[in-house]
Design a protein around this motif. Structure first.
Motif, PDB file in Angstrom:
ATOM      1  N   GLU A  68     -21.147 -69.500  29.123  1.00 58.13           N
ATOM      2  CA  GLU A  68     -20.571 -69.311  30.452  1.00 58.13           C
ATOM      3  C   GLU A  68     -19.090 -68.962  30.267  1.00 58.13           C
ATOM      4  O   GLU A  68     -18.540 -69.119  29.177  1.00 58.13           O
ATOM      5  N   PRO A  69     -18.437 -68.486  31.322  1.00 58.38           N
ATOM      6  CA  PRO A  69     -17.001 -68.156  31.184  1.00 58.38           C
ATOM      7  C   PRO A  69     -16.201 -69.340  30.658  1.00 58.38           C
ATOM      8  O   PRO A  69     -16.490 -70.504  30.975  1.00 58.38           O
ATOM      9  N   ILE A  70     -15.188 -69.021  29.818  1.00 58.46           N
ATOM     10  CA  ILE A  70     -14.348 -70.059  29.236  1.00 58.46           C
ATOM     11  C   ILE A  70     -12.920 -69.550  29.145  1.00 58.46           C
ATOM     12  O   ILE A  70     -12.691 -68.370  28.823  1.00 58.46           O
ATOM     13  N   TYR A 115      -4.482 -77.088  22.893  1.00 55.97           N
ATOM     14  CA  TYR A 115      -4.989 -76.053  23.773  1.00 55.97           C
ATOM     15  C   TYR A 115      -5.724 -76.704  24.966  1.00 55.97           C
ATOM     16  O   TYR A 115      -6.403 -77.723  24.807  1.00 55.97           O
ATOM     17  N   ARG A 116      -5.551 -76.079  26.134  1.00 55.09           N
ATOM     18  CA  ARG A 116      -6.312 -76.513  27.312  1.00 55.09           C
ATOM     19  C   ARG A 116      -7.522 -75.599  27.447  1.00 55.09           C
ATOM     20  O   ARG A 116      -7.381 -74.374  27.556  1.00 55.09           O
ATOM     21  N   ILE A 117      -8.666 -76.190  27.422  1.00 52.05           N
ATOM     22  CA  ILE A 117      -9.914 -75.429  27.522  1.00 52.05           C
ATOM     23  C   ILE A 117     -10.519 -75.669  28.902  1.00 52.05           C
ATOM     24  O   ILE A 117     -10.657 -76.810  29.353  1.00 52.05           O
ATOM     25  N   ARG A 118     -10.895 -74.590  29.560  1.00 54.93           N
ATOM     26  CA  ARG A 118     -11.600 -74.667  30.855  1.00 54.93           C
ATOM     27  C   ARG A 118     -12.951 -73.986  30.704  1.00 54.93           C
ATOM     28  O   ARG A 118     -13.010 -72.791  30.386  1.00 54.93           O
ATOM     29  N   ILE A 119     -14.011 -74.732  30.941  1.00 56.32           N
ATOM     30  CA  ILE A 119     -15.352 -74.150  30.916  1.00 56.32           C
ATOM     31  C   ILE A 119     -15.915 -74.186  32.334  1.00 56.32           C
ATOM     32  O   ILE A 119     -15.554 -75.038  33.141  1.00 56.32           O
ATOM     33  N   TYR A 120     -16.823 -73.258  32.621  1.00 53.32           N
ATOM     34  CA  TYR A 120     -17.319 -73.065  33.993  1.00 53.32           C
ATOM     35  C   TYR A 120     -18.841 -73.059  34.004  1.00 53.32           C
ATOM     36  O   TYR A 120     -19.488 -72.659  33.021  1.00 53.32           O
TER      37      TYR A 120
END
Length: 417
Positions: A68-70, A115-120
């Motif tokens: 999924e988008p990251i 690092y800041r990781i955002r997963i969707y």
């Protein structure tokens, strides 16, 4: 409002409230379950990414591992490892629109950097599922209400069939042809109790009615003889040498006897009408009958300076008993003349469908419908009393209708054939 309509209205109202509350509750539960499932999937994916980062010790291939988008963003200062969930939207280049997503963000260390990781996780499928469930619930509600409406009518007809049979019997019950009613046995205990009480009530009504009719008939027959004796004796007194005081007393007695004799005859007539003793039917020429009564009362009208106006717009032949027709017209004309005023008028119209009579007069000072009662206060006040009660009985006997109005010092009575 009918009983079926009222019970159906209550049922539909309660059903709508219950289904609405249940639908909202179910929607919230489904939404919460889907949200928890999405959040669990996001946590699972973030831990999977952490495992790969530890093995690779690099973030270069993380974007390719994610399905999924990251988003990966370098953070200047170290931050504590926390997880943050929220709803957001992302722009989809393929359909050129913003789509709903669930986002999980955290901070991870790779090498010497943070690092800041955002997963969707896309919510399109979840929202679509919830919408479909809501649509299914709505359709089920509509189908349930339709089915419940017709089922309720069917059950109502079955359960209340005995009640409506009883109601039909009571509606056909008439005192002019009284007889004991027999009600059908019902499977419902309450309806059987109702039927038994109605049987006892109708029997008592018939007994009381017959007793009243017998009393009225006996009164009319037995009282006439002593009244005739009093009348004759009073007439003999007038032939004697009486002083003025005695003459006034004898005159009062004579007037009271005449009035009482008329009341007794009227009561006897009403009893005969109620017993349905006037069974002869003849085509009565109402035009000729009205003209005859007007001619008979002409001397009285002349003495009181009452002007008659008669208009015949038809010459109906009304099928009824000859004596009752004569009594009906005579009482109406007599009341119009007797309860008039000096220099007044009497207007009569006759058409094929109705007979109308108007006369000038004083305000009766009471509701007009009470003037048709046998012993209304009008009798004591000099207005129309038992004469109109007889008229009403005749009207009811032939299932006609009568209306009486008083407006602007004018009395108006309309008889519809």
């Amino acid at each position: 409002m009918k009983l079926l309509t009222k019970t159906t209205l209550y049922f539909v109202t309660v059903s709508l409230v219950v289904f609405f509350a249940g639908g909202v509750g179910l929607y919230k539960i489904m939404q919460n379950l889907v949200e928890r499932e999405v959040d669990a999937d996001l946590y699972s994916r973030i831990h999977y990414l952490f495992d790969n980062i530890r093995q690779l010790d690099s973030l270069q291939n993380v974007a390719f591992i994610a399905t999924e988008p990251i988003d990966i963003e370098k953070v200047k200062k170290p931050a504590p490892t926390t997880y943050r969930l929220q709803d957001t939207v992302l722009y989809n280049k393929n359909i050129k629109a913003y789509m709903p997503y669930r986002q999980l963000s955290t901070v991870v260390k790779s090498g010497k950097n943070y690092y800041r990781i955002r997963i969707y996780k896309s919510l399109i499928t979840s929202n679509y599922l919830i919408e479909k469930i809501a649509l299914i619930i709505t359709l089920m509600l509509i189908l349930f209400l339709i089915l419940a409406y017709f089922l309720n009518r069917y059950i109502f007809g079955k359960v209340w069939a005995d009640f409506f049979d009883t109601l039909h019997i009571m509606q056909s019950f008439r005192l002019d042809n009284p007889h004991s009613e027999t009600f059908q046995t019902s499977e419902i205990i309450e309806f059987n109790q109702l039927n038994r009480e109605l049987e006892r009530m109708t029997e008592k009504i018939i007994r009381d009615y017959e007793a009243v009719k017998e009393f009225t008939g006996n009164l009319s027959h037995e009282v006439q003889t002593p009244l005739s004796v009093i009348k004759n004796k009073t007439e003999l007194l007038f032939q004697e040498s009486l002083n003025e005081k005695q003459y006034e007393l004898a005159g009062s007695i004579y007037s009271a006897v005449i009035r009482l004799s008329g009341i007794v005859r009227s009561l006897g007539l009403i009893a005969r009408i109620e017993k349905n003793q006037f069974v002869d039917k003849t085509a009565i020429d109402f035009k000729a009958l009205i003209q005859k009564q007007v001619d008979d009362f002409q001397p009285l009208m002349d003495s009181r300076r009452v002007k008659p106006e008669v208009h015949f717009d038809g010459s109906p032949k009304v099928v009824m008993d000859k004596d009752l027709a004569d009594i009906l017209v005579r009482n109406l004309v007599k009341n119009a003349v007797k309860h008039n005023v000096e220099n007044g008028f009497v207007r009569i119209w006759l058409t094929e469908k109705k007979f109308v009579i108007e006369n000038s007069g004083q305000d009766p000072g009471m509701p007009t419908e009470e003037l048709f009662e046998q012993f209304s206060r009008a009798s004591d006040q000099g207005f129309m009393g038992i004469g109109l009660a007889i008229v009403k009985k005749i009207i009811e006997h032939y299932h006609w209708s009568i209306q009486y109005h008083f407006k602007d010092e004018v009395h108006r009575i309309v008889v519809n054939f």
